[in-house]
Design a protein around this motif. Structure first.
Motif, PDB file in Angstrom:
ATOM      1  N   VAL A   1       0.881  -1.095   0.185  1.00  0.00           N
ATOM      2  CA  VAL A   1       0.033   0.171  -0.032  1.00  0.00           C
ATOM      3  C   VAL A   1       0.761   1.212   0.016  1.00  0.00           C
ATOM      4  O   VAL A   1       1.757   1.490   0.973  1.00  0.00           O
TER       5      VAL A   1
ATOM      6  N   VAL B   1      -7.532   1.203   3.485  1.00  0.00           N
ATOM      7  CA  VAL B   1      -7.316   0.268   2.635  1.00  0.00           C
ATOM      8  C   VAL B   1      -7.974  -1.138   3.099  1.00  0.00           C
ATOM      9  O   VAL B   1      -8.456  -1.867   2.579  1.00  0.00           O
TER      10      VAL B   1
ATOM     11  N   TRP C   1      -7.451   2.253  -6.984  1.00  0.00           N
ATOM     12  CA  TRP C   1      -5.824   2.256  -6.463  1.00  0.00           C
ATOM     13  C   TRP C   1      -5.231   1.490  -7.054  1.00  0.00           C
ATOM     14  O   TRP C   1      -4.057   1.647  -7.360  1.00  0.00           O
TER      15      TRP C   1
ATOM     16  N   VAL D   1      -1.859   0.400  -4.719  1.00  0.00           N
ATOM     17  CA  VAL D   1      -2.253  -0.607  -4.096  1.00  0.00           C
ATOM     18  C   VAL D   1      -1.666  -1.857  -5.080  1.00  0.00           C
ATOM     19  O   VAL D   1      -2.173  -1.895  -6.213  1.00  0.00           O
TER      20      VAL D   1
ATOM     21  N   LEU E   1      -1.555  -6.321   4.309  1.00  0.00           N
ATOM     22  CA  LEU E   1      -1.517  -5.173   3.713  1.00  0.00           C
ATOM     23  C   LEU E   1      -0.070  -4.548   4.333  1.00  0.00           C
ATOM     24  O   LEU E   1      -0.099  -4.578   5.712  1.00  0.00           O
TER      25      LEU E   1
ATOM     26  N   GLN F   1       2.946  -1.344   4.473  1.00  0.00           N
ATOM     27  CA  GLN F   1       3.188   0.238   4.019  1.00  0.00           C
ATOM     28  C   GLN F   1       4.849   0.230   4.766  1.00  0.00           C
ATOM     29  O   GLN F   1       4.944   0.022   5.639  1.00  0.00           O
TER      30      GLN F   1
END
Length: 103
Positions: A35, A44, A59, A65, A94, A96
């Motif tokens: 992400v 998200v 996205w 994403v 997910l 980041q």
């Protein structure tokens, strides 16, 4: 609407920080979703949990994403102390990137 807000709060509370080594096994099974830092990780997560296909497609099309590239994975493999914010929304993790100055 209350249910949606509660799930957002629950997901926000589940965000954790982990190192790349711990995420590597999830990558092997295809479960890691990267992400972009421009997006809110909780938002998200809510979209994934709620199967908000149109939003996710937007996205993905915008490159915000998606699955990590081979180049990104190679770079992370080379950084022994690389850390990520992560949120498990089964079956996905997910992730980041955490900026290095905050790591």
């Amino acid at each position: 609407m209350t249910e949606h807000r509660e799930s957002r709060l629950e997901l926000a509370a589940k965000i954790d920080v982990t190192d790349w080594f711990s995420l590597r096994a999830h990558l092997e099974r295809g479960g890691v979703i990267l992400v972009d830092r421009m997006l809110d990780l909780t938002e998200v997560g809510v979209a994934v949990a709620g199967d908000e296909v149109k939003l996710l497609e937007r996205w993905i099309a915008g490159g915000l994403v998606g699955k990590p590239s081979a180049e990104q994975v190679a770079g992370w493999d080379a950084q022994t102390m690389k850390v990520f914010n992560c949120l498990i929304v089964s079956p996905f993790v997910l992730v980041q990137e955490v900026p290095e100055e905050k790591a």
